[in-house]
Design an enzyme around this catalytic site. Structure first.
Site, PDB file in Angstrom:
ATOM      1  N   GLU A 258      35.514  -3.724 110.544  1.00 55.55           N
ATOM      2  CA  GLU A 258      34.594  -2.853 109.802  1.00 55.55           C
ATOM      3  C   GLU A 258      35.028  -1.390 109.830  1.00 55.55           C
ATOM      4  OE1 GLU A 258      29.915  -1.678 110.330  1.00 55.55           O
ATOM      5  OE2 GLU A 258      30.508  -3.764 110.668  1.00 55.55           O
ATOM      6  N   ASP A 259      35.609  -0.933 110.958  1.00 57.69           N
ATOM      7  CA  ASP A 259      35.816   0.508 111.154  1.00 57.69           C
ATOM      8  C   ASP A 259      37.273   0.949 111.256  1.00 57.69           C
ATOM      9  OD1 ASP A 259      33.084   0.813 111.188  1.00 57.69           O
ATOM     10  OD2 ASP A 259      32.909   0.795 113.365  1.00 57.69           O
TER      11      ASP A 259
END
Length: 728
Positions: free
Chosen positions: A94-95
């Site tokens: 996600e990051d």
């Protein structure tokens, strides 16, 4: 050789990362093989590298977060190698620049799939609520790997523990999500310790005044109550030893949120609430002797103290759906105060605290009986397989069916069925089988005839009466309480209506010939859109039964022939068939707002505001159930709001008053409102039962201080026993 930590971290941060790493390994209760440690260390250093350039809002290295999530998963839930690896990697995709393919290549298919379940959607075209879409994704993982949910709960707990660094509107959004979904989910998985911490932290941010007030009262009362309970325990321990029963006694303290909820439910002040501290009696014995030993302890308890029999709760004979087992008793102590006592085995204690993981620890290969938890998980998987495309509807249905308190009822053969509280006879019928639900006409409840909308209570025995001539009906949706029943009813209606398709097609063609128009799909779809129909099955059923006739089709396809019908068509196009939705609120000013009647906030209350296009701001009290639901769906619509320092506007507040029925009481109260306080009353309702009066009064006040002054003055009237502000 141990990997070197990236230089983006300071010396102190590197030392802290290694300290947290060691704490994680120490917390890992299920570690067995050296290879397990190697794989976890590999994931640890990979995550450290992946997040090396990231910081949390507090300024701390981001890597602290996945390490803490993994520690919670290992220590608080008791998860193993794969789960710890997934917790360390849960934000990588996600990051950072790494992909699921990278995770799969390095750690395998199983880890990749769990990490995928933990990765939030960034944006979905046409999604009404990204929050709901992400909830749906997490919940749906119950159908293939429960570890996704368990790690997500660990993630949420750490986020709640570190919420202070977030802005107020983010705190309210996250706390509301936690109250609406994650705390109930922890409860259903039997993760009691995580559940109560999530609830307490949510209350801290949604209603800080209440949270800190109750916490201070509990701190102040702790010394006295602990001393009283130690004296209370002494005779029990002596009697247990005398009877050769091995059990230990512990004094437990309820959570702040639990105390607050009990105060609200019972409308009691903190000082009058007996359950803020309790005693737990725990016996360590073989599983096949647990029930007998617990009842022996109960017999000893009631030899020492007088029981309040109506408060006895037997969760051993009838375990909760999350596997919780315990005897709950209330007895009168030496000081004249009621004392709550919980009696359970060591196995029950571990399941009560750690839920799912402890349950599997004690479940053997030879144990083929299904527990309440097995049944709950099966229901969850059934609901997931019956997936709705609408994420908000899916999450609401999941919460309705699987987070509600449960009741148990019985079939005529004595089989116990667990249903959500509020379920009706028809919910029971559909729970047994779709065919029974579709053909239900009535029921015998405890040998008495009952209608399909009759609400069931704990212990009812239900026999469904069916008829082949009966068919599923749309009006049944009005009194169904469970999503499972609603889904099965929807399928039953669809199947029933499918039998009218041929007749409907013939009638549709006849109508279109009369109108000199083509019976095309395009024309059919136009009429369907006007009537708010999404299925051709419903369309042809309505045509066959006359609900869609020549006049209606003409009004849609040839609107010039009927102005009034055309307006009806336009209204349906814009607002759907629900006439209550056809009353939009418009706004012409940037600062227009509506004070919500569901909670009646007044200046001084902690409030939350929601902004929706074309509508005034909606103002709610921050702990209002409706506000919590909106926050959990539309967190991005939260806007900053605070009361003006001084307001000339009066706001509605409602009070519930209990008083002795004496002459002149009404006159003294109205004199206090109108003359002394100079407040305007909106409504007053009083009802006398014997010598007690229950009054509900709505009054306009300018702020919470004015309301508090009014309550204080009312309490000074000698007849008045209790005054509470209604939460609606």
């Amino acid at each position: 050789m141990e990997p070197i930590l990236p230089d983006t971290y300071s010396k102190e941060e590197k030392e802290e990362i290694e300290r947290r790493h060691k704490r994680l390994i120490d917390a890992w209760q299920t570690r067995k093989e050296a290879q397990d440690l190697e794989m976890v260390d590999k994931a640890f250093y990979f995550a450290v590298e992946a997040h090396k350039n990231q910081r949390r809002r507090s300024g701390e290295p981001y890597i602290y977060h996945p390490i803490e999530v993994a520690t919670i998963a290992a220590h608080d839930i008791g998860l193993g190698r794969t789960s710890i690896i997934c917790a360390l990697l849960h934000d990588v995709v996600e990051d950072t620049q790494y992909t699921l393919d990278n995770i799969k290549e390095m750690f395998g298919e199983k880890v990749s799939r769990v990490v995928d379940g933990l990765t939030k959607f960034d944006n979905l075209e046409g999604a009404e609520s990204m929050q709901a879409e992400n909830f749906k994704k997490v919940i749906s993982s119950l159908s293939y790997d429960i570890r996704v949910v368990l790690i997500k709960l660990s993630d949420r707990l750490h986020n709640m523990r570190t919420l202070d660094s977030m802005p107020k509107h983010k705190q309210l959004k996250i706390a509301s999500e936690t109250t609406y979904i994650y705390a109930p989910l922890a409860y259903r998985l039997g993760l009691h310790a995580i559940q109560i911490e999530l609830e307490d932290l949510s209350l801290k941010y949604t209603n800080p005044t209440i949270y800190y007030n109750i916490r201070k009262r509990m701190d102040d009362a702790r010394g006295k109550r602990m001393g009283e309970l130690r004296d209370f325990i002494a005779p029990i321990e002596a009697e247990l030893e005398k009877n050769g029963i091995k059990a230990r006694a512990e004094i437990k303290e309820r959570s702040v949120n639990s105390v607050w909820r009990r105060m609200m439910d019972k409308e009691l002040a903190f000082e009058d609430l007996y359950g803020s501290f309790l005693v737990r009696l725990i016996t360590d014995c073989p599983k096949d002797q647990e029930r007998m030993e617990c009842w022996k302890i109960y017999a000893v308890l009631t030899n020492c103290y007088r029981p309040y029999t109506k408060k006895l709760k037997d969760w051993i004979s009838f375990p909760k759906a999350n596997g919780y087992e315990s005897l709950h008793a209330v007895v009168m102590g030496q000081t004249g105060n009621w004392v709550e006592v919980q009696i359970r085995s060591q196995r029950m204690e571990e399941i009560a605290e750690k839920g799912f993981s402890a349950y599997w620890k004690y479940k053997t290969d030879n144990d083929t009986t299904e527990s309440g938890f097995d049944e709950w998980l099966k229901k969850a998987q059934d609901l997931i397989s019956d997936n709705s495309d609408n994420a908000i509807e899916f999450v609401d249905n999941f919460k309705l069916d699987l987070f509600s308190d449960e009741i148990y009822v019985f079939t005529p053969q004595g089989k116990m069925i667990t249903l959500p509280k509020g379920s009706t006879v028809l919910d029971f019928a559909y729970n047994i089988h779709s065919e029974i639900g579709d053909h239900s006409i009535a029921a015998n409840v405890n040998n008495q005839l009952a209608q399909l909308d009759r609400k069931l209570t704990k212990g009812d025995q239900v026999e469904i009466i069916t008829s082949e001539s009966q068919h599923p009906q749309e009006k049944w949706f009005e009194f169904l309480a469970t999503a499972t029943a609603k889904s099965r009813l929807r399928s039953g209606i669809k199947e029933y209506r499918r039998g009218f398709r041929e007749e409907g097609e013939q009638k549709y063609e006849e109508i279109m010939r009369k109108l000199d128009m083509e019976p095309s799909k395009a024309n059919r779809n136009t009429v369907m859109e006007a009537e708010g129909l999404t299925s051709s099955i419903d369309f042809y059923y309505n045509v066959a039964t006359g609900k869609i006739d020549e006049r209606l089709i003409r009004s849609v396809l040839k609107p010039q022939s009927s102005t009034s019908s055309f307006m009806r068509y336009i209204t349906n196009r814009l607002w759907g068939n629900n006439k209550e939705e056809a009353a939009p609120i418009t706004t012409s000013g940037e600062f227009e707002f509506n004070v919500s009647t569901c909670c009646n906030p007044i200046p001084g209350d902690d409030v939350i505001a929601f902004s929706f296009p074309g509508e005034p701001l909606q103002i709610h009290r921050s702990n209002c159930p409706k506000a919590i639901q909106l926050s959990s769906r539309f967190g991005n619509n939260i806007v900053k709001a605070k009361w003006q320092p001084k307001s000339e506007i009066a706001f509605l507040a409602e009070l519930k008053i209990t008083a002795l029925d004496t002459a002149g009481l009404l006159n003294r109260m109205t004199n206090l409102f109108s003359n002394e306080m100079q407040l305007n009353m909106h409504s007053l309702h009083m009802e006398a039962k014997q010598d007690v009066v229950e009054a509900s009064i709505a009054v306009y006040v300018h702020n919470t201080k004015e309301l508090d002054d009014l309550i204080a003055k009312l309490n000074q009237l000698k007849e008045i026993q209790k005054v509470v502000r209604k939460n609606n």
